[in-house]
Design a protein around this motif. Structure first.
Motif, PDB file in Angstrom:
ATOM      1  N   ASN A  42      27.058  21.320  38.390  1.00 21.92           N
ATOM      2  CA  ASN A  42      28.127  20.793  38.683  1.00 21.92           C
ATOM      3  C   ASN A  42      27.987  19.060  37.920  1.00 21.92           C
ATOM      4  O   ASN A  42      27.100  18.626  38.202  1.00 21.92           O
ATOM      5  CB  ASN A  42      28.672  20.715  40.120  1.00 21.92           C
ATOM      6  CG  ASN A  42      30.077  20.010  40.217  1.00 21.92           C
ATOM      7  OD1 ASN A  42      30.160  18.616  40.155  1.00 21.92           O
ATOM      8  ND2 ASN A  42      31.098  20.652  40.159  1.00 21.92           N
ATOM      9  N   ASN A  43      29.047  18.857  37.180  1.00 18.35           N
ATOM     10  CA  ASN A  43      29.123  17.761  36.718  1.00 18.35           C
ATOM     11  C   ASN A  43      28.896  16.414  37.634  1.00 18.35           C
ATOM     12  O   ASN A  43      28.497  15.397  37.032  1.00 18.35           O
ATOM     13  CB  ASN A  43      30.539  17.383  35.549  1.00 18.35           C
ATOM     14  CG  ASN A  43      30.308  18.149  34.348  1.00 18.35           C
ATOM     15  OD1 ASN A  43      29.342  18.340  33.715  1.00 18.35           O
ATOM     16  ND2 ASN A  43      31.423  18.641  34.120  1.00 18.35           N
ATOM     17  N   ASN A  44      29.376  16.622  38.934  1.00 16.09           N
ATOM     18  CA  ASN A  44      29.202  15.806  39.736  1.00 16.09           C
ATOM     19  C   ASN A  44      28.324  15.901  40.826  1.00 16.09           C
ATOM     20  O   ASN A  44      28.236  15.217  41.679  1.00 16.09           O
ATOM     21  CB  ASN A  44      30.801  15.709  40.513  1.00 16.09           C
ATOM     22  CG  ASN A  44      31.772  15.200  39.595  1.00 16.09           C
ATOM     23  OD1 ASN A  44      31.652  14.167  38.721  1.00 16.09           O
ATOM     24  ND2 ASN A  44      33.015  15.985  39.739  1.00 16.09           N
ATOM     25  N   GLU A  45      27.001  16.734  40.321  1.00 17.39           N
ATOM     26  CA  GLU A  45      26.151  17.069  41.585  1.00 17.39           C
ATOM     27  C   GLU A  45      25.415  15.713  41.174  1.00 17.39           C
ATOM     28  O   GLU A  45      24.647  15.128  40.577  1.00 17.39           O
ATOM     29  CB  GLU A  45      25.309  18.151  40.616  1.00 17.39           C
ATOM     30  CG  GLU A  45      23.721  18.450  41.488  1.00 17.39           C
ATOM     31  CD  GLU A  45      24.375  19.038  42.977  1.00 17.39           C
ATOM     32  OE1 GLU A  45      23.696  18.451  43.746  1.00 17.39           O
ATOM     33  OE2 GLU A  45      25.058  19.822  43.104  1.00 17.39           O
ATOM     34  N   ASN A  66      32.236  22.260  35.260  1.00 15.09           N
ATOM     35  CA  ASN A  66      33.018  21.745  36.365  1.00 15.09           C
ATOM     36  C   ASN A  66      33.037  22.615  37.490  1.00 15.09           C
ATOM     37  O   ASN A  66      33.693  22.264  38.736  1.00 15.09           O
ATOM     38  CB  ASN A  66      34.374  21.664  35.752  1.00 15.09           C
ATOM     39  CG  ASN A  66      34.705  20.379  34.751  1.00 15.09           C
ATOM     40  OD1 ASN A  66      34.006  19.591  34.829  1.00 15.09           O
ATOM     41  ND2 ASN A  66      35.410  20.681  33.701  1.00 15.09           N
ATOM     42  N   GLY A  67      32.302  23.711  37.549  1.00 13.33           N
ATOM     43  CA  GLY A  67      32.277  24.842  38.777  1.00 13.33           C
ATOM     44  C   GLY A  67      31.282  24.507  39.719  1.00 13.33           C
ATOM     45  O   GLY A  67      30.470  23.446  39.418  1.00 13.33           O
ATOM     46  N   GLU A  68      30.889  25.365  40.483  1.00 16.12           N
ATOM     47  CA  GLU A  68      29.982  24.982  41.648  1.00 16.12           C
ATOM     48  C   GLU A  68      28.351  25.039  40.908  1.00 16.12           C
ATOM     49  O   GLU A  68      28.225  25.670  39.882  1.00 16.12           O
ATOM     50  CB  GLU A  68      29.905  26.015  42.937  1.00 16.12           C
ATOM     51  CG  GLU A  68      29.735  27.433  42.338  1.00 16.12           C
ATOM     52  CD  GLU A  68      29.565  28.454  43.356  1.00 16.12           C
ATOM     53  OE1 GLU A  68      28.876  28.351  44.273  1.00 16.12           O
ATOM     54  OE2 GLU A  68      30.386  29.286  43.388  1.00 16.12           O
ATOM     55  N   THR A  69      27.543  24.367  41.334  1.00 16.37           N
ATOM     56  CA  THR A  69      26.057  24.545  41.166  1.00 16.37           C
ATOM     57  C   THR A  69      25.692  25.844  41.675  1.00 16.37           C
ATOM     58  O   THR A  69      25.661  26.074  42.791  1.00 16.37           O
ATOM     59  CB  THR A  69      25.205  23.078  41.784  1.00 16.37           C
ATOM     60  OG1 THR A  69      25.905  21.993  41.210  1.00 16.37           O
ATOM     61  CG2 THR A  69      23.859  23.336  41.613  1.00 16.37           C
ATOM     62  N   LYS A  70      25.007  26.524  40.480  1.00 13.37           N
ATOM     63  CA  LYS A  70      24.480  27.836  41.228  1.00 13.37           C
ATOM     64  C   LYS A  70      23.537  28.438  40.005  1.00 13.37           C
ATOM     65  O   LYS A  70      23.501  28.105  39.076  1.00 13.37           O
ATOM     66  CB  LYS A  70      25.635  29.021  41.260  1.00 13.37           C
ATOM     67  CG  LYS A  70      26.646  29.074  40.053  1.00 13.37           C
ATOM     68  CD  LYS A  70      27.501  30.105  40.343  1.00 13.37           C
ATOM     69  CE  LYS A  70      28.595  30.473  38.729  1.00 13.37           C
ATOM     70  NZ  LYS A  70      29.461  31.080  39.101  1.00 13.37           N
ATOM     71  N   VAL A  71      22.897  29.533  40.417  1.00 21.82           N
ATOM     72  CA  VAL A  71      21.847  30.176  39.514  1.00 21.82           C
ATOM     73  C   VAL A  71      22.559  31.810  39.490  1.00 21.82           C
ATOM     74  O   VAL A  71      22.782  32.125  40.478  1.00 21.82           O
ATOM     75  CB  VAL A  71      20.510  30.193  39.976  1.00 21.82           C
ATOM     76  CG1 VAL A  71      19.737  31.071  39.122  1.00 21.82           C
ATOM     77  CG2 VAL A  71      19.954  28.692  39.912  1.00 21.82           C
TER      78      VAL A  71
END
Length: 72
Positions: A42-45, A66-71
């Motif tokens: 995510n850009n705001n991580e 812009n979505g969630e941080t994930k693998v």
């Protein structure tokens, strides 16, 4: 073969952002169904730069989103 990037046996890490990012990446990889092939950050991580660094060290491609941080 998995090469440890962060030596968890050393007890002087304390509670720093590098350790949090490493742990978060490892957890995201474990949560992935199948073989981890890409990290979406995510850009705001909060840990964005560390996650990108660890992903590069592990040879895991990443993409800012812009979505969630994930693998996956």
């Amino acid at each position: 073969m998995e090469v440890p990037i962060l030596d968890k046996g050393i007890d002087d890490w304390g509670d720093d952002e590098q350790e949090k990012a490493y742990d978060k990446l490892q957890q995201l990889k474990e949560d992935c169904e199948g073989t981890p092939s890409k990290l979406f950050i995510n850009n705001n991580e909060e840990l964005q730069s560390y996650l990108m660094w660890f992903a590069r060290m592990e040879g895991l491609p990443y993409e800012l989103t812009n979505g969630e941080t994930k693998v996956c």
